[in-house]
Scaffold this active site. Sequence first.
Site, PDB file in Angstrom:
ATOM      1  N   ASP A  59       0.829  -1.194   0.000  1.00 20.69           N
ATOM      2  CA  ASP A  59       0.000   0.000   0.000  1.00 20.69           C
ATOM      3  C   ASP A  59       0.873   1.256   0.000  1.00 20.69           C
ATOM      4  O   ASP A  59       1.913   1.287  -0.657  1.00 20.69           O
ATOM      5  CB  ASP A  59      -0.918  -0.050   1.229  1.00 20.69           C
ATOM      6  CG  ASP A  59      -2.263   0.608   0.986  1.00 20.69           C
ATOM      7  OD1 ASP A  59      -2.315   1.853   0.937  1.00 20.69           O
ATOM      8  OD2 ASP A  59      -3.267  -0.109   0.870  1.00 20.69           O
ATOM      9  N   HIS A 113      -3.487   5.994   3.583  1.00 19.19           N
ATOM     10  CA  HIS A 113      -4.296   4.877   3.098  1.00 19.19           C
ATOM     11  C   HIS A 113      -3.852   3.553   3.712  1.00 19.19           C
ATOM     12  O   HIS A 113      -4.668   2.787   4.245  1.00 19.19           O
ATOM     13  CB  HIS A 113      -4.202   4.821   1.577  1.00 19.19           C
ATOM     14  CG  HIS A 113      -5.152   3.878   0.922  1.00 19.19           C
ATOM     15  ND1 HIS A 113      -4.812   2.579   0.618  1.00 19.19           N
ATOM     16  CD2 HIS A 113      -6.420   4.034   0.499  1.00 19.19           C
ATOM     17  CE1 HIS A 113      -5.839   1.974   0.037  1.00 19.19           C
ATOM     18  NE2 HIS A 113      -6.835   2.835  -0.051  1.00 19.19           N
ATOM     19  N   SER A 270     -11.302  -0.734  -0.822  1.00 25.43           N
ATOM     20  CA  SER A 270      -9.973  -0.911  -0.224  1.00 25.43           C
ATOM     21  C   SER A 270     -10.100  -1.390   1.205  1.00 25.43           C
ATOM     22  O   SER A 270      -9.333  -2.249   1.669  1.00 25.43           O
ATOM     23  CB  SER A 270      -9.213   0.423  -0.214  1.00 25.43           C
ATOM     24  OG  SER A 270      -8.747   0.764  -1.483  1.00 25.43           O
TER      25      SER A 270
END
Length: 372
Positions: A59, A113, A270
């Site tokens: 990620d 994220h 996600s």
Amino acid sequence: MGNRAARYTMACVCSTLLALLLSAPTEAASPVPWQVSAAGAPPAWPVAAGAGVVVAVIDSGVDADHPDLAGAVLPGRSYVDADPGTEPRLLALGSDGDPVYERAFGQADPVGHGTAVASLIAGRPGGGSPGIAPEAEILPVRVLDDENRYHDSAMVGAAVRWAVDNGADVVNLSLGGHYDSAPFAEALAYAEHHDVVVVACTGNRKRDDADEEVWFPARVDTVLAVTGTDRDGEPWRTAVTGEGTDLAAPGAELTAADAAGGHRTVTGTSFASAIVSGAAALVRSAHPDWSAAQVRRALVSTAAPGDADLGAGVVDAGAAVRADAPAIEAPETVPTVWSAAATAAGGGLLGLGALLLRGRRRIAVRPRTMAG
């Protein structure tokens, strides 16, 4: 198998203590976020809470200093060049002490994220928002740049291989795009060959684009393709669903760690993918002798039925942990010359014989990047 089983010797004891901690009526106990309950994780904790399982989060990096992730984040690696120039560099944690490299380390997250994803998987109770598998460990591998994008699918494939080679039991891919990639697909086959569970998001779409297909790499057969639901268990309005979806998980208005401190609300497939990766960690913790295929089958076969667009339904981690060992047909043997032949042919043989994709086959150099 033997090494994995040895790592889980104390899993039941630790998990029982964790379950007691979270259920104790004390001010110190962390409330269980709604998405954790909706995914059926608390009933699994007396049996397994992820101890002994390593989940690779490929990620934007992971903030190892966030209280939710205290002690959970292993040294990682970054494939993002913090100072691009005439010679690209591959950066690893601790490779250079100069400040210019700091944002490229796997244990830092300039975007946030990856930190959110990691906390949904393995957030610790003491941080305020426990994850699905609060005793699992996170292996951070950074591939997303400061704009939350990757520009080389082969690089992401290399990151998957590195994670497999460095102890990952589960790989979470909260990213993807419209186009297939032969090098990336070969890395996914490498993960399957090494008995690693791979979970990926189906993707997010614009509200008026109802026909968007499941993203790559989620549409690879050996990858668990996860879409997102709302609090009512209904498909989230911008989540890609339909053919190629394996199962669903909460994916809207989730509470997750904020790399800037505290917590924030996140939405997208996600984060639904992260929920299922956490569930996979619970199953691997409870059943260290199960293969990756058996873990996938357990998660899919025990999902709570829902809308037809949600695949098998919404993940139920507790039911998957309690399931009997699924029967899995022996896979066909792949010739050892396959990889070399694919390389020599520029990936052509791979595209024909190993992509194993559900959707349309398209090869591209630069796919769209991540799911939001």
